[in-house]
Design an enzyme around this catalytic site. Structure first.
Site, PDB file in Angstrom:
ATOM      1  N   CYS A  60       0.713  -1.315  -0.152  1.00 42.68           N
ATOM      2  CA  CYS A  60      -0.053  -0.098  -0.133  1.00 42.68           C
ATOM      3  C   CYS A  60       0.866   1.220   0.134  1.00 42.68           C
ATOM      4  O   CYS A  60       1.632   1.474   1.168  1.00 42.68           O
ATOM      5  CB  CYS A  60      -1.022  -0.118   1.295  1.00 42.68           C
ATOM      6  N   CYS A  92      -0.507   4.353   2.145  1.00 40.30           N
ATOM      7  CA  CYS A  92      -0.644   4.157   3.777  1.00 40.30           C
ATOM      8  C   CYS A  92      -0.404   2.999   4.109  1.00 40.30           C
ATOM      9  O   CYS A  92       0.759   2.490   3.910  1.00 40.30           O
ATOM     10  CB  CYS A  92      -2.020   4.869   4.169  1.00 40.30           C
ATOM     11  N   SER A  93      -1.306   2.053   4.538  1.00 38.57           N
ATOM     12  CA  SER A  93      -1.192   0.671   5.065  1.00 38.57           C
ATOM     13  C   SER A  93      -2.396  -0.056   4.797  1.00 38.57           C
ATOM     14  O   SER A  93      -2.464  -0.810   5.609  1.00 38.57           O
ATOM     15  CB  SER A  93      -0.650   0.864   6.644  1.00 38.57           C
ATOM     16  N   CYS A  94      -3.079  -0.033   3.788  1.00 40.98           N
ATOM     17  CA  CYS A  94      -4.159  -0.842   3.627  1.00 40.98           C
ATOM     18  C   CYS A  94      -3.740  -2.239   3.585  1.00 40.98           C
ATOM     19  O   CYS A  94      -2.597  -2.384   2.720  1.00 40.98           O
ATOM     20  CB  CYS A  94      -4.892  -0.437   2.539  1.00 40.98           C
TER      21      CYS A  94
END
Lengths: 110, 210
Positions: free
Chosen positions: B114, B117-119
């Protein structure tokens, strides 16, 4: 047209080696408050108060300095709080009061 | 600690012991949680239940899905159509955000990142590892995936195609690794034990059967 890249948009940039954790040997546990941030976001998201996209927008709006200074879940709670303030779900003065109360009572909880 | 191993991201704080001073953001978290409960946005019970649900999620659920897909072709087809629905057949609630399975095959390797971000498919395989959220991984996985994989100890033949999938808030990915050679006689539990978190992200292959 020149592409204006914002600080969170790091795909394709140069960076150092990935500090991977060799199968979990160096992984740390999440602190209880960090899991609480995650839980708050999920509850706000499932009840329609805010979306995950808004969380990300709030993180992006922290700006490059703060973005790099804060830890992962610090960014999350900073974003969640800003968005709740923006939506009028909570207010600045009650938040400040509550934080001061919690700090004053820290370690004295029964 | 962060300085000691020389990289540029801050690590989340470790759990505070009772008498340690809380950080500003820890206080903010407790205050926001308290205000939201007080205002009836959610109940204290709902918060507690969500914390338990977060703790209950681990890569083991994803491993069960992968193992069933290896063992059952019809299930594999359903996984490739709709991971969330297929997981629910196994009693796993993978949440409402769609997860797409991307299957490795001979000559084809998938990797998930991702960049923004951090999906991550948290509701299926738990919270992401630190490196998944790091600047280095997010920046480089889309540009030089082979070099990144080499750092994880995964050297791919040059003729293998590498597909990198960039996750979003609305679509998450799960890598369906290839079933390891020599695993024909294993039952589903034994197959699931070969499936690591990293092989569902694409930075590793499944364990070899013992």
């Amino acid at each position: 047209m020149r592409h204006l890249r914002r600080h969170h948009d790091m795909g394709g940039l140069d960076a150092g080696p990935v500090d991977h954790d060799h199968g979990g040997a160096l992984a740390h546990d999440y602190a209880p408050w960090e899991k609480k941030v995650d839980a708050i976001l999920r509850l706000l998201s499932s009840s329609g108060v805010m979306t995950v996209d808004e969380l990300r927008r709030g993180i992006e709006e922290l700006g490059p300095g703060i973005y790099d200074e804060l830890s992962y879940y610090e960014r999350w709670i900073a974003s969640v709080t800003n968005i709740l303030l923006e939506k009028g779900v909570i207010e600045t003065d009650e938040l400040g009061r509550r934080m001061a109360e919690i700090e004053a009572g820290w370690g004295h909880t029964p | 600690m962060a300085e000691a191993h020389g990289h540029d991201h801050a690590h989340p704080h470790q759990p505070d012991i009772e008498d340690a001073a809380p950080s500003h953001y820890q206080l903010m978290t407790e205050a926001v949680a308290g205000l939201l409960v007080e205002k009836g946005v959610f109940t204290a019970d709902a918060l507690r239940a969500m914390l338990e649900a977060i703790d209950a999620k681990s890569p083991a659920d994803g491993a069960r899905v992968v193992a069933r897909a290896w063992a059952d072709d019809a299930f594999r087809t359903r996984v490739l159509e709709d991971v969330n629905a297929a997981a629910s057949e196994l009693g796993i609630d993978a949440g409402s955000i769609p997860i797409r399975a991307v299957a490795n095959a001979p000559g084809l390797h998938n990797l998930v990142v991702c960049t923004l971000c951090s999906c991550y498919p948290r509701l299926l395989i738990g919270l992401p590892p630190d490196w998944y959220k790091s600047r280095a991984y997010r920046s480089r996985a889309v540009r030089e995936p082979r070099a990144v994989l080499r750092e994880f100890g995964l050297e791919l033949p040059t003729e293998t195609v590498v597909r990198v999938h960039d996750s979003t808030a609305d679509l998450r990915y799960l890598v369906l690794p290839e079933r390891p050679a020599g695993s024909d006689s294993l039952d589903e539990d034994a197959l699931a034990a070969l499936v690591t978190r990293d092989c569902m992200i694409g930075t590793a292959r499944p364990r070899a059967p013992a």
